[in-house]
Design an enzyme around this catalytic site. Structure first.
Site, PDB file in Angstrom:
ATOM      1  N   GLY A   1      41.841   7.716  61.551  1.00 60.16           N
ATOM      2  CA  GLY A   1      41.373   6.451  61.000  1.00 60.16           C
ATOM      3  C   GLY A   1      42.522   5.542  60.602  1.00 60.16           C
ATOM      4  O   GLY A   1      43.578   5.528  61.230  1.00 60.16           O
ATOM      5  N   SER A   2      42.332   4.820  59.530  1.00 64.53           N
ATOM      6  CA  SER A   2      43.288   3.775  59.151  1.00 64.53           C
ATOM      7  C   SER A   2      44.628   4.305  58.662  1.00 64.53           C
ATOM      8  O   SER A   2      45.578   3.535  58.517  1.00 64.53           O
ATOM      9  CB  SER A   2      42.675   2.872  58.081  1.00 64.53           C
ATOM     10  OG  SER A   2      41.614   2.118  58.632  1.00 64.53           O
ATOM     11  N   THR A   3      44.742   5.610  58.390  1.00 67.44           N
ATOM     12  CA  THR A   3      46.056   6.136  58.025  1.00 67.44           C
ATOM     13  C   THR A   3      47.039   5.985  59.186  1.00 67.44           C
ATOM     14  O   THR A   3      48.252   5.908  58.976  1.00 67.44           O
ATOM     15  CB  THR A   3      45.976   7.611  57.598  1.00 67.44           C
ATOM     16  OG1 THR A   3      45.483   8.407  58.681  1.00 67.44           O
ATOM     17  CG2 THR A   3      45.070   7.779  56.388  1.00 67.44           C
TER      18      THR A   3
ATOM     19  N   LYS B   1      47.511   3.436  60.860  1.00 69.34           N
ATOM     20  CA  LYS B   1      48.095   2.096  60.825  1.00 69.34           C
ATOM     21  C   LYS B   1      49.544   2.128  60.356  1.00 69.34           C
ATOM     22  O   LYS B   1      50.335   1.237  60.688  1.00 69.34           O
ATOM     23  CB  LYS B   1      47.252   1.179  59.936  1.00 69.34           C
ATOM     24  CG  LYS B   1      45.871   0.890  60.522  1.00 69.34           C
ATOM     25  CD  LYS B   1      44.954   0.185  59.541  1.00 69.34           C
ATOM     26  CE  LYS B   1      43.566  -0.048  60.147  1.00 69.34           C
ATOM     27  NZ  LYS B   1      42.607  -0.621  59.180  1.00 69.34           N
TER      28      LYS B   1
END
Length: 482
Positions: A213-215, A217
């Site tokens: 997920g957004s980790t 990024k």
């Protein structure tokens, strides 16, 4: 001698020679194979004929040996079995061994050649088993285990300066002492664990790769800074909101319609976890540059041993631009273990240097003498010190002002990144909650943590990295540094 008798004699001699050759081959070339065959009862009889050496946490044994009344004279025992099972693995008289119990079975059982003394060789005696001293900090381990509670998930804490694994928790867990013996109760306990749909014997910290997920990024941000796409985390990006995925009519949006994501800086985009910014950033960089950066952190490495082999974390290579965009926000076919994401946080915390994670500090013989001492090893230079410093600053903003507020710890500098990874057909499954972070006490001590909650028993719309995973990371960071 007549001809028929001579033929019989030659045949019998040939058979004798074949038999002698076969026996020699069995006793010589194949001897080690039979010695190592777990189905050979003599192997188990020899292994459990005396107490095994121990696995140590904080200098104290979390394993032991207990006398039995059976042919296998001793069986393994465990202190706080469920707490340390992801570290120790198990050693069972019937079902074999795993993890440290398996990797160091020769040392623990006294058959490691490094334990032999001249007196042992002369008297043909097996030395006393040696010990395996782990890097685990018992306070960090217990803090993570208690904070995970009844959730399904994992958490891992690293010392960025050395790569030492300070805590490695996986829940639900199991008690390896319940099937260490060979009785009926042991067999029933093994069957119950094996049939448990929650897979308590799976080490999720090392062997459960899931969409990060957004980790993820953080990886894309590192690639953008390292490749000069943007010079600073405070430079505005070229990012429309919403963002139409290349060569499609699909519009990618952000979780919050009020978030200032249009042309946001990397700092702001991390603070509000802007999907549009990092999806377009991945496309602008191209999949090859993102993959190269991911691999500097350890992605796509199928031989990462700590010394237990970790499952490979994957950043895919065969993608079109739309898929590359989704990979930039930790979706599509991205897969990461908690260990992998802890490595990302560790490299950022340590100025861009990534140390090889290690679970074992020292091996000793039965008298406490060092057999092997493990020193810190550099895995790779993941990024420049300047890039790491900028990402640390941006991660602090996430915790101080953004989506990671539940990780704030008084007296410590804390940086983090939340993630909520979708899964299931049409994203119908309950999302995975992630949180990766680091903490610094300002006195030269740091810790990096990654937490993944696979099932937190929360409603789908209540799942978030800040709500479920950040408090677990906070507990482990506090235990490590306060």
């Amino acid at each position: 001698m007549n001809k028929p008798l001579r033929r019989v004699s030659v045949f019998c001699l040939a058979m004798i020679l074949v038999l002698m050759g076969w026996a020699t081959w069995i006793q010589g070339a194949k001897a080690s194979d039979y010695d190592d065959d777990p189905h050979n009862p003599r192997v188990a009889i020899a292994k459990y004929s005396a107490p095994l050496g121990n696995i140590l946490v904080g200098g104290q044994p979390v394993t032991g040996s207990a006398a039995t009344n059976a042919n296998l004279k001793y069986k393994r025992t465990y202190k706080d079995g469920p707490l340390y099972a992801p570290v120790t693995g198990f050693s069972s008289q019937i079902f074999g061994s795993t993890q440290l119990e398996s990797l160091y079975s020769d040392l623990l059982g006294g058959t490691d050649s490094r334990l032999q003394t001249p007196a042992d060789s002369l008297l043909h005696e097996r030395p006393k088993g040696g010990d395996v001293a782990t890097t685990i900090d018992p306070k960090v381990q217990k803090a993570g285990y208690d904070a995970l509670g009844g959730k399904t998930g994992a958490a891992i804490a690293l010392d960025p300066a050395t790569g030492r694994i300070l805590g490695m928790v996986s829940t639900p867990s199991y008690d390896p002492g319940k099937f260490a013996g060979s009785g009926t109760a042991d067999q029933k306990a093994w069957q119950a664990m094996s049939q448990d749909s929650r897979q308590p014997n799976l080490n999720r910290a090392l062997r459960q790769p899931l969409p990060p997920g957004s980790t993820f990024k953080l990886v894309v941000a590192a690639a953008a800074l390292e490749n000069g796409l943007y010079s600073s985390v405070d430079q505005p990006t070229d990012s429309p909101d919403p963002y139409t995925l290349p060569n499609t009519s699909t519009k990618l949006t952000n979780e919050s319609t009020s978030a200032p994501c249009e042309n946001a800086t990397i700092r702001t985009a991390l603070q509000y976890s802007c999907n549009t910014v990092f999806a377009k950033m991945a496309v602008d960089l191209g999949k090859d540059k993102v993959r190269a950066q991911a691999e500097k952190f350890g992605f796509n490495d199928g031989k990462l041993d700590v010394p237990v082999r970790a499952t490979k974390s994957v950043y895919p290579s065969d993608m079109d631009q739309a898929q590359t965009a989704l990979s930039g926000i930790g979706q599509f076919d991205d897969q990461a273990t908690p260990l992998q994401m802890a490595m990302v946080a560790s490299a950022i915390a340590d100025g861009g240097d990534l140390k090889t994670p290690q679970l074992v500090d020292e091996l000793t013989d039965g008298g406490g003498n060092t057999v092997q001492k493990n020193s810190p090893r550099t895995y790779r230079k993941a990024m420049s010190a300047q890039t790491a410093a900028q990402l640390r600053s941006a991660m602090q903003t996430v915790v101080d002002k953004g989506t990671g507020s539940n990780a704030q710890i008084g007296g410590l500098t804390v940086g983090g990144k939340t993630g909520t990874a979708q899964h299931g057909v049409n994203n119908s499954g309950t999302p995975y909650a992630w949180f990766v972070s680091y903490a610094d006490d300002g006195k030269g001590h740091r810790v990096a943590v990654a937490v993944m909650v696979e099932d937190g028993h929360a409603a789908r719309n209540e799942v978030s990295g800040n709500g479920l995973a950040a408090p677990i990371a906070k507990a482990m960071m506090q235990a490590a540094l306060t």
